[in-house]
Structure formats: structure tokens, C-alpha cells
Motif scaffolding. Sequence first.
Motif, PDB file in Angstrom:
ATOM      1  N   TYR A 193       0.827  -1.218   0.000  1.00 55.39           N
ATOM      2  CA  TYR A 193       0.000   0.000   0.000  1.00 55.39           C
ATOM      3  C   TYR A 193       0.861   1.268   0.000  1.00 55.39           C
ATOM      4  O   TYR A 193       0.400   2.342  -0.373  1.00 55.39           O
ATOM      5  CB  TYR A 193      -0.920   0.005   1.225  1.00 55.39           C
ATOM      6  CG  TYR A 193      -0.205   0.059   2.550  1.00 55.39           C
ATOM      7  CD1 TYR A 193       0.106   1.276   3.134  1.00 55.39           C
ATOM      8  CD2 TYR A 193       0.170  -1.104   3.215  1.00 55.39           C
ATOM      9  CE1 TYR A 193       0.781   1.333   4.346  1.00 55.39           C
ATOM     10  CE2 TYR A 193       0.833  -1.056   4.419  1.00 55.39           C
ATOM     11  CZ  TYR A 193       1.144   0.168   4.977  1.00 55.39           C
ATOM     12  OH  TYR A 193       1.809   0.222   6.172  1.00 55.39           O
TER      13      TYR A 193
ATOM     14  N   THR B  38      -4.973  -6.043  -0.511  1.00 52.17           N
ATOM     15  CA  THR B  38      -4.956  -5.486  -1.860  1.00 52.17           C
ATOM     16  C   THR B  38      -6.085  -4.472  -1.996  1.00 52.17           C
ATOM     17  O   THR B  38      -7.135  -4.624  -1.369  1.00 52.17           O
ATOM     18  CB  THR B  38      -5.153  -6.583  -2.933  1.00 52.17           C
ATOM     19  OG1 THR B  38      -6.388  -7.267  -2.678  1.00 52.17           O
ATOM     20  CG2 THR B  38      -4.004  -7.569  -2.890  1.00 52.17           C
TER      21      THR B  38
ATOM     22  N   GLU C 225      -7.255  -1.524   1.976  1.00 50.47           N
ATOM     23  CA  GLU C 225      -6.111  -2.255   2.531  1.00 50.47           C
ATOM     24  C   GLU C 225      -5.143  -1.342   3.277  1.00 50.47           C
ATOM     25  O   GLU C 225      -4.178  -1.807   3.890  1.00 50.47           O
ATOM     26  CB  GLU C 225      -5.366  -2.999   1.407  1.00 50.47           C
ATOM     27  CG  GLU C 225      -4.250  -2.227   0.720  1.00 50.47           C
ATOM     28  CD  GLU C 225      -4.669  -1.050  -0.166  1.00 50.47           C
ATOM     29  OE1 GLU C 225      -3.806  -0.489  -0.849  1.00 50.47           O
ATOM     30  OE2 GLU C 225      -5.864  -0.698  -0.166  1.00 50.47           O
TER      31      GLU C 225
END
Length: 523
Positions: free
Chosen positions: A227, A447, A486
Motif C-alpha cells: 500500500y 490489496t 487495505e
Amino acid sequence: MMKGGGGVNLYERSRAKNQPHHLPRFLFITVVVAFSIVLIWYWEKAPLLTTLFPSHAQLLNLFPAAGDVKVKQVTTDLREAQGVVNISPPPLTSNNASSYFDTRGNKGVLDLVSPAPPPFDISTTAHENTTDIVKESVPSQVSEKNSDAKPPKQQIVEPVAPNKLNAPVEREGDGVSMSNVEKQACNYGKGRWVKDDSRPLYSGFGCKQWLSGMWACRLTQRTDFGYEKLKWQPKDCKMDDFTGPNFLKRMQDKTLAFIGDSLGRQQFQSLMCMITGGEERHDVEDVGKKYGLVKARRAVRPDGWAYRFPITNTTILYYWSASLCELDPIDPINGTTYFAMHLDRPPAFLRRYISRFNVLVLNTGHHWNRGKINANRWVMYVGGKRNTDKRIAEINNAKNLTIHSIIKWVNGELPKYPGLKAFYRSISPRHFFNGDWNSGGTCDSTTPGSLEVLQDESTDSVASGAVKGTDVKLLDITALSQVRDEGHISRYSIKATPGVQDCLHWCLPGIPDTWNELLFTQI
């Protein structure tokens, strides 16, 4: 002989008397031809005769192209109107073109705090630039003092194609850049997340000077950090590349204030880490006392923080105001008193210090629920009195009233402080799945839900509706954050203790860094 000779003489005299005199006629013609030659030669040289009898080349210019007539007419009208409407067209150099967009991005309206451009004098203008100057001058720049004055005789001579109104301004050595109007119209909330290996902008292990440990996910048991590598790319416009020095330069001698809830605090801490690159900065001064931001006795933390970067005299501060409205103790001497929650009044801190701010970022949202209001002992007030209107008492209506009230108030203050830019940041989305924060809700994804945002309108309709028609700008982060579930802190913590998952706050470095990149671009 005498007779014949005498007859001949009489005949010759009679013949000479009846024939024209050739010599005088020849002389007359010669003089006329010579005078004509001199006249033709002098016709091309003498100004007076040229005025009375224009040459062939000048006769052609009596009927110039239509555009030339328009330029001359507008130029005349502009010169006549200068003393009436205070018209000050842009200077000749294209480098200064953007100087004539005011702080609101409106073309053709001078920023009253900026130095006025030089007086317009067509006589000193190179002829090849005349057309451009006159066309730039057509949207007359009328001062507020003379707003009732009569307009010039002819302000618009020829229509301008709509697609040229916001044409890019070409600057020397810079290629083509977006004009301020285009930048203002750009939808930064529409675009996609792209991978960028140069990220994050600071170390998740560092920045301990500014970043709360509970939000530094690199210090927890989390093992996936993909991320951190995503960068937001708007669809139809370019964001400015953020660097600490560039930010401080842009904010030299200025103060930026975040006022809002804990998500505003995250944005504040993110910005401090971004400016410093997460490095220790012993030169940065704590100036919280200048704003009354000191830790009260028995308090967990102060109501906010303020730091000054001496190198550019830039101050960044945060003030905690979860409801974004004024809170007054109903019984000040009672330690367990209830608080009057004035829905139609801005926080006292904002009213007191707004004159010191150059950039203001407001937010609220997640404390507007019945549980929070009851736990904080807040009682709704409107117009200085306890609210008795059941419609207003509904949480969503009370929140909407507060958001509209504070934006209206700030908008009314902006004319007093021409150097102030105000933003309302749209709500940061929550991502609790299979329950809420207190009922087993989780956010375990590693994700993103999507990489693209396609809608044109903000998904925070309350925020977008409140700023509409005002000079308070929307910092729209809702949709682009919505697809990044996420990026929350989730179940991770420093001590690895099981418990309630945090699907509201974000890991840092992370999503709030993008909020600050958007802010940097729009300042």
C-alpha cells in the motif's frame, strides 16, 4: 518691281495674321509636362500633398482587413475608458500572464493585494504584439471602487472561441503549462492509483519526532507494505511533485492550520513527516504556546500542536475539534458538566486565530453519532438556545447544519483576509466489513478494492453541496480513499494485543500522504 514686292509683303502679313503661333503653344506644353513630372515626384515625398492626395499604396490601406479595424477601434476605446473603469491590461511578457488570475482563479480580475501592472500605452508597443494585447484587454479589469462606472464603448469586438478561453499559458523555458483557471477546474478526485517505486515519501520506521507510534504500521507486526507504493494520478491533470523544500518555499512566511478530528490529526502528522522526510529536525520550533496549545493538567494531550520552520518562517498547526463547532461548558465549575454544542457557531479557536492563517483545512464527520455525542456530554444548541427542533436533533441534520454553518462563516471572513485560502476536506471513508467497530467489524484485505475512480461528482454530497457557491474549496479525498481499504491499521498494533480492529484510521506512510499532495497542488 515696287508693286510686286509690295504685294508679296501684304500677302505674307495677311498669312501670318491668320495662322496660330506655334512657338507659344510648344512652350506651354513643355511647361505643363515639366510641372506634371515635378508634381508626381513631389506627390510621393511631401506629407501635405500625401494627406490631400493619397498615393496608390495609401489608397489600399484605406480599406484594411477587418481585424485591423477592430484592433484600432478597441485600442481607441481602451484608451478612452482608462480613466473611467481603471483598465490595466496585462504586460507584454507572457511570463507574467498568470499574474492576472486572482486567488480564486478568475481571469481578468486583478488581485487587489498584488502590485498593479504598468499603465497601458499603445504607442510604446511593438506592432506585432498589438493584437494579442488588445485581445487580452477585452475582459476589462474593473476595480471594486469603480464597479458602477460606465463600461467602455466597445469591450468585445470579435467572439473568442470557447476552447481558447482556458488555453494553456506558454512560458519561456517551461514549455506549455496549465493556466490557473484550468488548474482550478481540474477534477483531482477522478483518476487511478499507479505503482511508484520511489514511494513512500518518508520512512515508516522513522519520523518518530512527529508520528504517533500507533499509526506507524512499520513498527507493528504487519508484513505487507504494498500500500506504500501506490501513487494517485488524476485523469486529466498533473499533480505537483511534493518535496519538503518546495513545500516550505511555497509556504514561506505563511501558516497552515488543520482544524478537525483525529483524521485531521493524521493529515497533520503526515505533512510533518513529508516536509522533513521523516528525519529529526532540531531546528523546528514548538510554537504551540502562541496559540494556547499547551497540555492542561491531567490531560492526555494538548488540544493541538504548532511547529515553525525557521528557514522559511513556515508554521504548521493542528487543533482538535471533532465536531467543528463551538463547545461551551454549561456549568463551568462542575467537573462533570454537559457542554453546549453550538451547531451554528465555529470553534472559538478558529474565530480567535483565523487572522493568522494563510491556508486553512477543515474536516469533521466521524464523531457525529449518538454514542459519541452522549459519551462527550454534548447538548445541541442553535441560536444560543438549547435546540428543541426534532428535525435538527437528528444526527445527520445536525451535522449538515454545522458543516454549512462553518463554511458560510469562513466564506464571510475571506474578504477580510485576501491572503487566506480555505479548504473543506471531504470525509475519510471507513471500511468495516461484517460488522462495525464495536461489533466485530474487520478490514483484513491486503490489496486495494480497485485502482480507478471514474465518477465526476464527489461521493461526499454534503461537503460538495456546502462549498458550492462559496470561495471555500473542496479537498475531495473520499472516492480515491474509498478504493484503498487495505491501507487501514486493521488488527495490527505495537504490542500485538488482540482486540477491536481500526478500520477508520490509516497506516502512515499511507493514504493521508496523498491528501497532502492534493493540498500542495491546490494551494
